[in-house]
Design a protein around this motif. Structure first.
Motif, PDB file in Angstrom:
ATOM      1  N   ALA A 193       7.894  -1.725   9.210  1.00  0.00           N
ATOM      2  CA  ALA A 193       8.415  -2.821   9.530  1.00  0.00           C
ATOM      3  C   ALA A 193       7.755  -4.099  10.682  1.00  0.00           C
ATOM      4  O   ALA A 193       7.138  -3.518  11.082  1.00  0.00           O
ATOM      5  N   ALA A 194       7.933  -5.174  10.479  1.00  0.00           N
ATOM      6  CA  ALA A 194       7.407  -6.269  11.062  1.00  0.00           C
ATOM      7  C   ALA A 194       8.486  -6.309  12.502  1.00  0.00           C
ATOM      8  O   ALA A 194       9.805  -6.654  12.268  1.00  0.00           O
ATOM      9  N   VAL A 195       8.171  -5.961  13.506  1.00  0.00           N
ATOM     10  CA  VAL A 195       9.072  -6.372  14.856  1.00  0.00           C
ATOM     11  C   VAL A 195       8.269  -6.850  16.076  1.00  0.00           C
ATOM     12  O   VAL A 195       7.083  -7.295  15.927  1.00  0.00           O
ATOM     13  N   GLY A 196       9.094  -7.095  16.966  1.00  0.00           N
ATOM     14  CA  GLY A 196       8.715  -7.612  18.432  1.00  0.00           C
ATOM     15  C   GLY A 196       8.900  -8.647  18.458  1.00  0.00           C
ATOM     16  O   GLY A 196      10.393  -9.110  18.645  1.00  0.00           O
ATOM     17  N   ASN A 197       8.048  -9.869  18.879  1.00  0.00           N
ATOM     18  CA  ASN A 197       8.705 -10.671  19.129  1.00  0.00           C
ATOM     19  C   ASN A 197       9.230 -11.962  17.702  1.00  0.00           C
ATOM     20  O   ASN A 197       9.820 -12.470  18.533  1.00  0.00           O
ATOM     21  N   ILE A 198       9.255 -11.385  17.106  1.00  0.00           N
ATOM     22  CA  ILE A 198       9.649 -11.448  15.538  1.00  0.00           C
ATOM     23  C   ILE A 198      11.273 -11.832  15.265  1.00  0.00           C
ATOM     24  O   ILE A 198      11.928 -12.245  14.433  1.00  0.00           O
ATOM     25  N   GLY A 199      11.788 -11.247  15.890  1.00  0.00           N
ATOM     26  CA  GLY A 199      12.899 -10.740  16.948  1.00  0.00           C
ATOM     27  C   GLY A 199      14.007  -9.776  15.617  1.00  0.00           C
ATOM     28  O   GLY A 199      15.426  -9.117  15.989  1.00  0.00           O
ATOM     29  N   VAL A 200      12.985  -8.482  16.227  1.00  0.00           N
ATOM     30  CA  VAL A 200      13.393  -6.961  16.203  1.00  0.00           C
ATOM     31  C   VAL A 200      12.508  -6.129  17.028  1.00  0.00           C
ATOM     32  O   VAL A 200      11.932  -6.142  17.562  1.00  0.00           O
ATOM     33  N   SER A 201      13.885  -5.985  18.274  1.00  0.00           N
ATOM     34  CA  SER A 201      13.614  -5.260  18.898  1.00  0.00           C
ATOM     35  C   SER A 201      12.497  -3.684  18.478  1.00  0.00           C
ATOM     36  O   SER A 201      12.698  -3.003  17.500  1.00  0.00           O
ATOM     37  N   LEU A 202      11.708  -3.792  19.680  1.00  0.00           N
ATOM     38  CA  LEU A 202      10.795  -2.826  19.358  1.00  0.00           C
ATOM     39  C   LEU A 202      11.373  -1.439  20.009  1.00  0.00           C
ATOM     40  O   LEU A 202      11.230  -0.535  19.397  1.00  0.00           O
ATOM     41  N   LEU A 203      11.940  -1.102  20.700  1.00  0.00           N
ATOM     42  CA  LEU A 203      13.040  -0.228  21.305  1.00  0.00           C
ATOM     43  C   LEU A 203      14.173  -0.162  20.136  1.00  0.00           C
ATOM     44  O   LEU A 203      13.909   1.703  19.581  1.00  0.00           O
ATOM     45  N   ASP A 204      14.723  -0.316  19.176  1.00  0.00           N
ATOM     46  CA  ASP A 204      15.198  -0.139  18.494  1.00  0.00           C
ATOM     47  C   ASP A 204      14.037   0.450  16.940  1.00  0.00           C
ATOM     48  O   ASP A 204      14.784   1.929  16.224  1.00  0.00           O
ATOM     49  N   ALA A 205      13.273  -0.106  17.341  1.00  0.00           N
ATOM     50  CA  ALA A 205      12.244   0.806  16.301  1.00  0.00           C
ATOM     51  C   ALA A 205      11.788   2.134  16.098  1.00  0.00           C
ATOM     52  O   ALA A 205      11.769   2.700  15.617  1.00  0.00           O
ATOM     53  N   VAL A 206      11.112   1.925  17.509  1.00  0.00           N
ATOM     54  CA  VAL A 206      10.831   3.307  18.311  1.00  0.00           C
ATOM     55  C   VAL A 206      11.957   4.405  18.116  1.00  0.00           C
ATOM     56  O   VAL A 206      11.521   6.071  17.627  1.00  0.00           O
ATOM     57  N   ALA A 228       0.668  -0.955  -0.223  1.00  0.00           N
ATOM     58  CA  ALA A 228      -0.016  -0.304  -0.109  1.00  0.00           C
ATOM     59  C   ALA A 228       0.604   1.246   0.301  1.00  0.00           C
ATOM     60  O   ALA A 228      -0.120   2.456   0.311  1.00  0.00           O
ATOM     61  N   GLY A 229       2.174   1.044  -0.544  1.00  0.00           N
ATOM     62  CA  GLY A 229       3.146   2.667  -0.743  1.00  0.00           C
ATOM     63  C   GLY A 229       3.516   2.562   1.251  1.00  0.00           C
ATOM     64  O   GLY A 229       3.896   4.191   1.505  1.00  0.00           O
ATOM     65  N   LEU A 230       3.189   1.994   2.806  1.00  0.00           N
ATOM     66  CA  LEU A 230       2.594   2.868   3.807  1.00  0.00           C
ATOM     67  C   LEU A 230       5.139   2.413   3.655  1.00  0.00           C
ATOM     68  O   LEU A 230       5.175   1.255   3.992  1.00  0.00           O
ATOM     69  N   ARG A 231       4.964   3.148   4.785  1.00  0.00           N
ATOM     70  CA  ARG A 231       6.868   2.559   5.582  1.00  0.00           C
ATOM     71  C   ARG A 231       6.102   1.914   6.885  1.00  0.00           C
ATOM     72  O   ARG A 231       5.525   2.436   7.928  1.00  0.00           O
ATOM     73  N   GLU A 285      15.162   5.467  11.542  1.00  0.00           N
ATOM     74  CA  GLU A 285      13.957   5.301  10.335  1.00  0.00           C
ATOM     75  C   GLU A 285      12.221   5.372  10.582  1.00  0.00           C
ATOM     76  O   GLU A 285      11.794   5.415  11.775  1.00  0.00           O
ATOM     77  N   ARG A 286      11.734   6.768   9.914  1.00  0.00           N
ATOM     78  CA  ARG A 286      10.491   6.900  10.170  1.00  0.00           C
ATOM     79  C   ARG A 286       9.524   5.605   9.673  1.00  0.00           C
ATOM     80  O   ARG A 286       9.751   5.757   8.726  1.00  0.00           O
ATOM     81  N   TYR A 287       8.566   6.077  10.592  1.00  0.00           N
ATOM     82  CA  TYR A 287       7.040   4.473   9.790  1.00  0.00           C
ATOM     83  C   TYR A 287       5.836   5.100  10.447  1.00  0.00           C
ATOM     84  O   TYR A 287       5.906   6.630  10.813  1.00  0.00           O
ATOM     85  N   ASP A 288       5.351   4.974   9.015  1.00  0.00           N
ATOM     86  CA  ASP A 288       3.806   5.132   8.947  1.00  0.00           C
ATOM     87  C   ASP A 288       3.111   4.528  10.033  1.00  0.00           C
ATOM     88  O   ASP A 288       2.008   4.469  10.759  1.00  0.00           O
ATOM     89  N   VAL A 289       3.284   3.138  10.019  1.00  0.00           N
ATOM     90  CA  VAL A 289       2.665   1.936  11.049  1.00  0.00           C
ATOM     91  C   VAL A 289       3.425   1.168  11.095  1.00  0.00           C
ATOM     92  O   VAL A 289       4.055   0.591  10.125  1.00  0.00           O
ATOM     93  N   LEU A 290       3.619   0.011  12.466  1.00  0.00           N
ATOM     94  CA  LEU A 290       4.661  -1.076  12.800  1.00  0.00           C
ATOM     95  C   LEU A 290       3.618  -2.502  12.781  1.00  0.00           C
ATOM     96  O   LEU A 290       2.605  -2.571  13.720  1.00  0.00           O
TER      97      LEU A 290
END
Length: 480
Positions: A151-164, A146-149, A168-173
């Motif tokens: 990332a798949a994060v959390g228990n999937i192995g990508v730290s939410l702290l890193d995402a937050v 849909a053209g949104l920025r 990088e700016r995200y539209d939605v996580l």
């Protein structure tokens, strides 16, 4: 203000605060660094003192953080807040002491939630006993289409702290959350959330099925737009009913059957939406074909519908659902077709580490030679065998707790031939595949869906799946 910045009010909340980080590792290390950077006085504690822990301790000590290895039970003096690794059990002496002292306990997810900036990306959150990672990856693929920025994060192995806190700016996580993480995240409020299914798991940690379900149900608290539930799993709908949500938030069901109003479902091989359309009493929106889902096994179609529901709740157009599902490639060892040998399909679902996941996997095929076994983690197999018996051509059992499955087969499927492999050496999986080949006929599927954890024989489920795939390829090359 970008998503990589923390507001001064949040930052000042931690300045000079005595915070204990419980547990090093994937979540503890970044949490300790972030808190230290915000001016907190951090003490990290850890049960173990192995080589990895010592290396992590040295990294933190170099920053001026106090580390206490080999004692994760004693509350450090002056502690005002604990930030814990999600896997630490709630009945640990450290937390008992914290409760007596009135010290709050957060997980790294709670910390990440509180550190978000004022224009932070909303969270579309997913939990459930099985299917979380696949659903979150599907959701991220749809959001990207849909053209949104995102990332798949959390228990999937990508730290939410890193995402937050990253640049990088995200539209939605798209956020995967485990029951452990939800237990320690009291103020989390998602835009929309889904509980995919509920089956007994991690009961040694939670203490009871009721406590496990309650922690899963926390994902719905304060939802703004949609609480997505599984229409075939009443327990998930009950959690929606019990949730305290924002006014106007809707309950959205997903079903493998024909959807009613406010549901997504399947009609004649088409995934359809009767929730996010005008006049949902009469209208439905086509989203994708069943063939767009990879693989199109029933439980994976359910995952796709849940992902689609969350994406539609966020306002994603129907075309992006189809394009995102087509672009999605599942991770290894999740119903992965390895090869066809002599008209027999060999499928690796090593990720099916509990009975609920194995049941979904077995339901995807008509005639199966089942390779199963490993560490049962307290599970029983009677219900699984009863439901799956009509599909079983044969069974090959491996691992420490294979007798539990053998006994369930004897009780509920006595006509199914069973090979009990009493060996745990590196050649055991090769022998299992060879025995399965002997039992299989053209048109059958040899399915590795162990219904058990792998650590009795393998480092993890990935290694177990790799051993299966290697053995299958040997069969094919021997024929060639």
């Amino acid at each position: 203000m970008g998503s990589g910045q923390v507001t001064s009010s949040v930052s000042s909340e931690f300045k000079g605060k005595h915070v204990t980080v419980a547990g090093l590792g994937v979540s503890g290390l970044p949490a300790a660094k972030v808190l230290h950077g915000l001016g907190a006085i951090v003490t990290a504690v850890n049960d173990g003192a192995d080589e990895r822990a010592r290396a992590q301790a040295a990294e933190l000590e170099a920053l001026g953080i106090t580390v206490r290895l080999g004692d994760g039970d004693t509350l450090p003096e002056g502690t005002e807040l604990i930030v814990t690794a999600p896997g630490w059990k709630p009945d640990k002496p450290l937390f008992t002491a914290a409760e007596r002292a009135g010290v709050p306990v957060w997980g790294d997810v709670e910390l990440a939630w509180r550190l978000r900036g004022p224009d932070a990306a909303p969270w579309l959150a997913v939990t459930g006993t099985n299917g979380k990672t696949t659903t979150v990856q599907m959701l991220a693929s749809i959001l990207k289409a849909a053209g949104l920025r995102t990332a798949a994060v959390g228990n999937i192995g990508v730290s939410l702290l890193d995402a937050v806190l990253g640049e990088e700016r995200y539209d939605v996580l798209a956020v995967e959350l485990s029951s452990y993480q939800l237990h320690w995240a009291p103020s989390l409020r998602a835009h929309s959330a889904a509980v995919l299914n509920l089956a007994p798991d991690h009961l040694d940690w939670h203490g009871s099925m009721e406590a496990y379900a309650a922690d899963k149900g926390r994902i719905y608290e304060g939802n703004r737009v949609a609480c997505v539930y599984n229409a075939a799993d009443k327990a998930t709908e009950d959690l929606v009913r019990e949730a305290d949500v924002e006014e106007g938030c809707r309950a959205i069901g997903f079903t493998l059957g024909t959807p009613g109003p406010s549901q997504l479902g399947v009609v004649e091989g088409i995934l359809v939406d009767r929730a996010f359309v005008e006049n949902r009493q009469k209208n439905a929106q086509e989203l994708a074909e069943v063939g767009d889902v990879n693989p199109p096994a029933p439980h994976n179609i359910a995952n796709a519908l849940a992902a689609a529901a969350l994406a539609r709740a966020y306002g994603v157009p129907a075309k992006a659902v189809r394009d995102g599902l087509r672009a999605f490639t599942p991770d290894a060892h999740r119903i992965a077709h390895v090869a066809d040998v002599d008209g027999v399909a060999y499928v690796d679902d090593s990720k099916a580490t509990n009975t609920h996941a194995a049941e979904a996997s077995l339901a995807a095929y008509e005639s199966i030679v089942w390779i199963a076994g490993g560490l049962a983690k307290g599970a029983t197999f009677d219900e699984l065998v009863t439901k799956s018996a009509p599909r079983l051509r044969g069974a090959v059992l491996i691992g420490a707790d294979r007798a539990l499955i053998r006994e369930a087969l004897a009780r509920h499927a006595p006509e199914v031939p069973v090979v009990d492999l009493d060996r745990t050496d590196t050649g055991a999986m090769r022998a299992a595949v060879q025995e399965a080949r002997r039992l299989a006929q053209a048109g059958d599927t040899v399915l590795l869906a162990p219904a058990c954890a792998s650590m009795d024989m393998f480092a993890n489920y990935n290694k177990r799946g790799d051993a299966f795939a290697d053995a299958v390829r040997e069969l094919g090359s021997a024929d060639g």
